[in-house]
Design a protein around this motif. Structure first.
Motif: not given
Lengths: 326, 326, 326, 326, 326
Positions: A286, A293, A295-296, A301-302, A305, B288-290, C302
């Motif tokens: 991630y 992406m 989910e981001l 999302g966070y 994860a 992470m890039n959330f 991705y």
């Protein structure tokens, strides 16, 4: 140092006599003189050598005081070297074995005992002997037996103590982790067993010649007593041999236990390592900078994860637990 | 090389005599000749063989100078091979054992000693013997005893030295980490013990036949002296055996200690590894890039994250310390 | 405690007799008295010593009850010490070996057996002996044989049981992973074998003197029976020696198996580790912040990256599987 | 194959004789026939058995040619089996030991030697014997001695070679890393020592019966020669025993060295691992996405971070170097 | 089960006779009866005991059929127990050793052989004996020899097979990786050697008493034959001892090889690990979020970074290859 000098007749104490009178009493039939010395000076020993007509080689041995246990015939007299062993505390407060030496000259009508390096005397032996005149009537050979029996009896608590220590070490071996101390203790035990063996084995061999086949004239009438001493010695010797063999096995088993424990530690570490590296991989994924992406952009999302990481770790933890790796 | 050639009568020195006169003195009753050679030439030895009528096989053995210790009867004479052992420094400055050889021919009226490879002579023996004529009167067998006793007495410092080295090795074993050097020392000690054993054990066996039962005619009158030598040899032999056994145990215990130390190193490394990988995981998470990661927007998010990493490491460190992994 | 006191004549039971009458029966020719005691009080034993005129040293041994197996001659009588061994449950429910002691005094016309610490009696022996009067006619020596044979026969199930345990341990050794329990079992077996050996070996040595060459007068007519006992003992002894040697080998092989298993675990962990660290590297690459990384802008960048990770892992997994690392 | 067939009288060669005349010469007093065969056919050996009246069991042994070394009496003749050992190259060019066999039949007036599998003949022995007629006059027993002495002398270079190999292995052991080759060499040495031992030990035992106590009639006059052979054999045997024991120790020490080396490798790897993972952690920290990370905005933030990584690694490297981990 | 019952006179077969007539033939001079049984019933054996007047203890031994090899004298007859050993397949198709038992009763005019648990009969022995009447004329002792020789000859293929297996194991040891199977094979070999030893060693000891010094009357004329059997047995015994010692060494060397292989695996894994973690570090560095990282803006920054990673790995790979880690 002269401890005592006593004349006996027909098994009964006649009197404490001065050293100068020894030669008179020695000449009387049915009479024998029993002298005890402790680390005698050169002159004291020479005086005795003269009074009893001792062989120079035996006197030389008694003077140096560093012999191995043995029994030697010189004409019709015997020269015996015994090594009493005591448990003492050394300077560090650890148990140590002190090996003393008792040299005994025995002729038809005299017994001379010379003690070195040991604090344990033979007053008990003398007292017991004097209480049993019917046995003491057997003469100087019986005194040799009584002294020997006393020294040998003192080996028993020493060997019992070593056996107890071995048993303790055996019990600990399988219950707790292997440590440097345990190995040191096993090594230490081995060393003490060797010390004891050096006192016991040559003496056993020597006493074995005082009964049975060709026997020194002096011991003809007391063979059964010497066989009894032999029997005690071979019991002690058997215990020593047995402990030595168990110690060898214990050392080998200990090595296997250490290797086994290495195995277990490796597995445990690997399990914990997996619990760290797997979420690191997820975080890395991630952390990739792909434009697209989805989910981001999720609102949750966070936390999802994080939940995924925790979930994966929970599953891994459970599997490792089942496999007994953790 | 001829060292000396002396005739004795009734225990007293008659004279230094030339080699040519040997045969004259040998014929006289109560007289014996004592010759000492050091690495003799072929001719010198042949000359002696002729004078004393030595057996060709024994002379051959003495010439080659690489025998094992032994005592052989040739008719009424004896041929003894002894191996004196000295501690020397080798080219690297390390202690090494030098095994020499002394071949002794003894007949009723002569003694011939032939030394090989050893710098230690027997002048002391000759001097002492001449100071005690009443003992030297026992004849050539007493000279054999005196030479043997001298060689055997020289074993004691060697064996004591090896025992001291073993004790040092034992003490170091449990106090410091196991190193290549330690193992090399143990192996080296073992090799030296074997060298010494090869000098001592066959000689002990041979001397054991010079007293007690059937004894060569020559040694009849000096049995007690040879028993004394035997006794010294068996003391030395006992010490060697004991050291050998302790060395075997020490080698095994050393292996266990090395495995144990591997165990400890593994744990320590794993602990330090955890102190690095756990914060790496945390850093990965905040990398992470959330879109929606609230902490990232906190004013003190960064120092808090660092503090979190440090805090986790502190807890881990403390737990590893308690578990004695670090 | 007196168990029984019976007089026999020409191999047939005369009567149960009171202790006081023993001396009467002992005087009759062709008659012998067989007394059995269990942990007798000091007085009971002294009474017997008086009736049968036993040697004080033997009585002293029987009183203390902690002897090694032996057979001693006192004049025309024998004193034998046997150690019956039984399998019992200790407090934890584990199998343990209980070593008892049976002291047997045998004279031309009496047998006295004194049992210590063992619950196994000899009523069966007495019953069998009384059923075979033609054998019992051989007198007291035959009773000694019968008692000895009974004790020795009881060793067989014990040694069989130990051999079975060893075989079980051998089978498990190669089939399942090495565990602490296995090592403990091997060690435990070793200890029991040593216990049994201490009962068997000295007895074998002693019985070996009751047939063949010089034999005690008492056993002249029953030598073949004692040879049979000797034969049984040497069979047991052979089994013990064999098991001891296999145990030593088993311990060594176990150590090798543990090391081997360490090897396998290391490989397996490394394989799984690779399955995690390789995708982590890929993720790291796509986490780099280069301006110009075309893949990042691909629509399916991705999922392709994820697919790439999975693909690489699949290949690795397959290769590890082929190499038997996983 | 017949090698030679010669008659001797009073120690001097009479003539090479045809096989058919053997029986004539054998009947003459002071005369003996010495026949040498190499891998004889069934007929050749049967012919000899007939001429010399050899015992069928001995002939059977010589025919099969796979005996252990031994010396057997058949009436007034002897049958000796010796195993000469030579160093050869096997097909791979490695040194190998070839064990041959020499069967010797000796009667009062004949010697028959039968060689198997060995290329080393006895022409030297015959030549030397013929040069020394005064010794050869001792008859057939002297020939037996001469053959035996020759075989035994050939053991010396073999055992010296093995000892040299052991010394080389010992030196390499501590200087270079432990390799598969080293272990293979040790194992190989052990196997060769066992091969040699099988040739030497039974022969030594057998020769020990040719001098001293009860001796075969044939060897009465040459006892001292056989004692000399015995002496050589026991020297070789001592060297073998010694090498065996050192080999066992070397194997154990090698194992410890391997474990030690594992320890060192583990530490070195861990050190290098730390030099990689620590900067990875730092990079991870500066890869976090916190809004507010002042360092990220520094003009020299990046080079400073790299410098920080390098600095930390430099410190670690220095500490590992000090601790001798790298 | 009765196999055969034959009477012989002066070495020639008279007739197959019914069991009832045995007592008639036994009384004739120069005649002996040779009976063979296979697992006889109680009645069959009792019948024989009556006909031949066998000792009850020997009959008891033959009945139970679980004796160790031995030879016992009962008056002028002998009782011998032999253990033939055959190689069979067990239920799993693995080679196993089957230990049978042959009990032989020999009197001046009878031989009774009782076979247990072995399928190998003695018809060959009987046929060969009948073909050589001049040898069979030696009487029942020769039959004992012939049976014994047959059993002993069957040991050779068994011991040869075990030696071959050991050699195979030795060769594999250094060529391929150490596996569980190899260790199991070594252990299995050891067990079989012990089984064989238990059949051979006690028999060797017993046969050693049938020639040389004091010999049973029965064997007086056939001593050389029994010495031949002894010789075969000691050859087998030597091979067993040798294999045992090599097995012990092989086990130790195997352990060292396993440790060595662990060492190599560790190095290889570490090398591959480095090839992954080093690029991960580089990726981490370019994943840092510094504002000012010039490389990130380079047009070819990304491919250069990848090239850098590949380059570093190539260098590492080359160095590891050189160091033989990969």
């Amino acid at each position: 140092m002269l401890i005592s000098c006593v004349a006996y007749e027909n098994g009964r104490k006649l009197a404490d006599i001065p050293v100068e009178d020894i030669s008179d009493y020695v000449k009387r039939p049915d009479c024998f003189v029993w002298v005890a010395q402790f680390e005698p000076s050169r002159e004291e020993l020479d005086k005795m050598a003269e009074e009893f007509d001792l062989h120079p080689l035996a006197v030389e041995d008694a003077r140096s005081g560093h012999q191995r246990p043995k029994i030697e015939e010189y004409g019709d007299s015997l020269f015996a070297v015994l090594q009493p062993v005591e448990k003492i505390k050394d300077d560090d407060g650890d148990d140590e074995l002190l090996v003393g030496e008792v040299d005994i000259f025995v002729g038809p009508n005299y017994v001379l005992s010379v003690r070195h390096r040991t604090h344990l005397g033979f007053t008990g032996v003398r007292a017991r002997a004097e209480r049993e005149p019917e046995l003491l009537r057997n003469g100087s050979a019986f005194v040799l037996y009584a002294l020997m029996d006393n020294v040998v009896d003192r080996y028993f608590p020493v060997v019992d103590d070593l056996e107890t220590q071995l048993e303790t070490a055996e019990e600990q071996m399988f219950s707790t982790a292997s440590t440097r101390d345990r190995l040191q203790k096993l090594y230490d035990l081995k060393r003490k067993l060797m010390t004891l063996k050096h006192a016991v084995a040559p003496l056993m061999e020597a006493v074995g010649k005082l009964y049975g086949g060709r026997v020194p004239q002096l011991c003809k009438g007391t063979q059964e007593y010497f066989r009894d001493v032999y029997d005690h010695l071979s019991r002690i010797n058997g215990a020593i041999e047995s402990s030595r063999e168990m110690l060898t096995t214990a050392t080998q088993v200990n090595l296997a236990l250490i290797s086994l424990s290495e195995n277990e530690v490796t597995k445990r570490l690997a399990a914990w390592g997996a619990l760290i590296t797997v979420p690191t991989l997820i975080a890395g994924i991630y952390g990739m900078n792909f434009k697209n992406m989805p989910e981001l952009d999720f609102a949750f999302g966070y936390p999802l994860a994080i939940a995924f990481m925790v979930g994966v770790d929970a599953v891994l933890f459970w599997r490792f637990r089942v496999a007994k790796w953790i």
